[in-house]
Design an enzyme around this catalytic site. Sequence first.
Site, mmCIF file in Angstrom:
data_model
loop_
_atom_site.group_PDB
_atom_site.id
_atom_site.type_symbol
_atom_site.label_atom_id
_atom_site.label_comp_id
_atom_site.label_asym_id
_atom_site.label_seq_id
_atom_site.Cartn_x
_atom_site.Cartn_y
_atom_site.Cartn_z
ATOM 1 N N GLU A 24 -22.349 14.298 12.576
ATOM 2 C CA GLU A 24 -21.877 14.190 13.659
ATOM 3 C C GLU A 24 -20.642 14.218 13.585
ATOM 4 O O GLU A 24 -19.412 13.766 14.100
ATOM 5 C CB GLU A 24 -22.852 13.505 14.235
ATOM 6 C CG GLU A 24 -23.898 13.886 14.563
ATOM 7 C CD GLU A 24 -24.863 14.211 13.526
ATOM 8 O OE1 GLU A 24 -26.034 14.529 14.218
ATOM 9 O OE2 GLU A 24 -25.476 12.843 12.881
ATOM 10 N N ASN B 45 -5.352 2.305 -5.671
ATOM 11 C CA ASN B 45 -4.475 0.763 -6.598
ATOM 12 C C ASN B 45 -5.541 -0.158 -6.972
ATOM 13 O O ASN B 45 -5.306 -1.473 -6.827
ATOM 14 C CB ASN B 45 -3.891 1.267 -5.254
ATOM 15 C CG ASN B 45 -3.760 0.524 -4.099
ATOM 16 O OD1 ASN B 45 -4.978 -0.163 -4.189
ATOM 17 N ND2 ASN B 45 -2.898 0.938 -2.953
ATOM 18 N N ARG C 183 -29.479 23.482 29.296
ATOM 19 C CA ARG C 183 -28.457 23.515 28.246
ATOM 20 C C ARG C 183 -28.796 24.708 27.615
ATOM 21 O O ARG C 183 -27.535 25.531 27.799
ATOM 22 C CB ARG C 183 -29.669 22.979 27.419
ATOM 23 C CG ARG C 183 -31.009 23.348 27.487
ATOM 24 C CD ARG C 183 -31.788 22.716 26.061
ATOM 25 N NE ARG C 183 -33.288 22.710 26.342
ATOM 26 C CZ ARG C 183 -33.714 23.186 25.303
ATOM 27 N NH1 ARG C 183 -33.837 22.900 23.940
ATOM 28 N NH2 ARG C 183 -34.864 23.205 25.697
ATOM 29 N N SER D 177 -8.094 3.966 11.319
ATOM 30 C CA SER D 177 -9.338 4.017 11.050
ATOM 31 C C SER D 177 -9.836 4.571 10.144
ATOM 32 O O SER D 177 -10.008 5.919 10.261
ATOM 33 C CB SER D 177 -9.771 4.798 12.855
ATOM 34 O OG SER D 177 -11.929 4.182 12.176
ATOM 35 N N HIS E 114 -2.216 -7.774 1.019
ATOM 36 C CA HIS E 114 -2.491 -6.301 1.952
ATOM 37 C C HIS E 114 -2.274 -6.827 3.129
ATOM 38 O O HIS E 114 -2.535 -7.952 3.825
ATOM 39 C CB HIS E 114 -3.656 -6.426 2.386
ATOM 40 C CG HIS E 114 -4.327 -5.208 3.114
ATOM 41 N ND1 HIS E 114 -4.045 -3.836 1.772
ATOM 42 C CD2 HIS E 114 -4.974 -5.150 3.263
ATOM 43 C CE1 HIS E 114 -4.795 -3.064 3.088
ATOM 44 N NE2 HIS E 114 -4.792 -3.658 3.470
ATOM 45 N N SER F 209 1.109 -0.978 0.226
ATOM 46 C CA SER F 209 -0.049 -0.130 0.342
ATOM 47 C C SER F 209 1.120 1.516 0.168
ATOM 48 O O SER F 209 0.653 1.984 -0.301
ATOM 49 C CB SER F 209 -0.802 0.494 1.217
ATOM 50 O OG SER F 209 -1.685 -1.026 0.875
ATOM 51 N N ASP G 236 -40.541 13.500 23.158
ATOM 52 C CA ASP G 236 -39.943 12.680 21.622
ATOM 53 C C ASP G 236 -39.263 10.954 21.228
ATOM 54 O O ASP G 236 -39.379 10.857 20.533
ATOM 55 C CB ASP G 236 -38.227 13.722 21.864
ATOM 56 C CG ASP G 236 -39.030 15.049 21.075
ATOM 57 O OD1 ASP G 236 -40.331 15.387 21.313
ATOM 58 O OD2 ASP G 236 -37.742 15.629 21.077
#
Length: 615
Positions: free
Chosen positions: A356, A177, A308, A116, A253, A31, A413
């Site tokens: 997010e 690749n 809040r 990651s 790999h 790689s 909610d």
Amino acid sequence: MNTRQLSELAQQLRVDSVRAAAAAGSGHPTSSMSAADLMAVLLAHHMRYDFDRPAHPGNDRFVLSKGHASPLLYAAYKAAGAINDTELLTFRRLGSRLEGHPTPRRLPWVETATGSLGQGLPVGVGIALAGKRLDRTGYRVWVLCGDSELAEGSIWEAAEHAGYEHLDNLIAIVDVNRLGQRGPTRHGHDLRAYARRFQAFGWHTVEIDGHDVDAVDHAYDEALSTAGQPTAILARTLKGKGVASVQDREGLHGKPLPDPEEAIAELGGVRHLRVEVPHPAAARMLHPAGSGHAELPRYRTGDEVATRDAYGKALAALGTARGDVVALDGEVSDSTRSEFFAKEHPDRFFECYIAEQQLVATSVGMATRGWVPYASTFAAFLTRAYDFVRMASIGGAGINLVGSHAGVAIGQDGPSQMGLEDLAMFRTVYGSTVLYPCDANQTAKLVAEMAGLDGIRYLRTSRGATPVIYSATEEFPIGGSKVLRASGEDRLTVVAAGVTLHEALAAADALDREGIRVRVIDLYSVKPVDRRTLREAAETTGCLLTVEDHREEGGIGDAVLDAFADGHPVPRVVRLAVRTMPGSATPAEQLHAAGIDAGSIAAAARALVETVVVR
């Protein structure tokens, strides 16, 4: 360097990638080999960087999004003179700075932890956005991506955000690749498929042969001359380029080459070329002051204020005192109340919309440039970005995350909007701080405290108004707690935080009228936890009752048990938590149904006292 010299440098990068992986007995040389020409041209001609001064405000920033190709990065460091050949061959060994995937904890030239896949470009967008709107020193952000990671949705959150913000200081280099870990990628060598996607998000694209150093050189020039758009350079390459036994072959790999000596000979042997990386122009970053006294909002005891609301107003006040504070939101600023900051400091407010992962990644990118980000959304929605939080911790990023609308107390909610796992999620993060205030004055003080902490900091806020019980002069040290009810006759201790703290106080008052004395502890610092106070309570009362608007696993109850995990005698601990799947109901009905309201706390306390008496 001329064409021949660039090709020689690329071969050296390949050889050194093979050597490093061979010395380690593991790694990803193939790689690395595919992107060697791309790296060689960038290093020799286009990236402006002073390796002796990695904090130079004019330095371009480089992010290796395909973090497994770290042998290529370390080979480039050797070519630039940042490390020597001896250190190169310590790759992946215990104690080496050259980890399998690079992290800024080890190396000063690494911007962010990668490995990651799908995170380097989103963080790069955050760095580029800081450069464009905050630093303004003219640096460019280069991100080397793999084609496999373009299957990640986070890549396209980043692509859309960069296009929307017209980040022409951002260049994504995609090493196409064709091969992933287990076989071909979704689009193989179809550069047009990738180009259409980037173009749809407003990017300028360039398609090239990634092994033609002159084509690569021209592509970088084109990217740097493109105004008003980020550029994606889509480079067709071959995995394992230059070694016939591995080139463009599946099943290799993440493995050292079968015969590294033969491969090195095929690549022309070991070289020790040095490249003079272009230095940045002189630049001054007029970074705003990182300290100042914040005139925090002050609330009268007895008033009812949502935490809040207190968060938003405290953040705005902190922004006035500290010019290095920035705020970000996920298109819910009217609910999280970060809109208060946005109105007072619009130049330092960043709307990330309902993305997010990009919200957290942008925060990480800005933190790499010395800014102090506060990013807010509903607590429930931060779960979507957890891998970004995890990687931010690995990279040592300092960011503040604020989750509103926590627990069943939000009411009608329903469960999709209820943060019921967030305390557990953030407690598991290495080096994190987890805070859960119960009133407005406590919230304001903790918001200001967060700015001076290291690592991942999480603040949990509530939707509904709660009584102000602390004076505006009260202090709340991180790692502390507050004992709000105590006597020499206490039969047990109730430990709560946030919404349930008020329920616990109401229960204590009801029990007191029955002649049952209970101690009440406000555990506003869930991590680090106040071990001393909890141990004293256990020794005095013999039993702890924890109450939380959160799932039983990983929250306040487990935080309390951690205070006794080092060999101290463990008291009897009973936990009240949300164990059912909520529906829609009023906040009071939700708390009662979950068994965490004042009546439920009092009932549990009575049962515990009776059990102790019987024994």
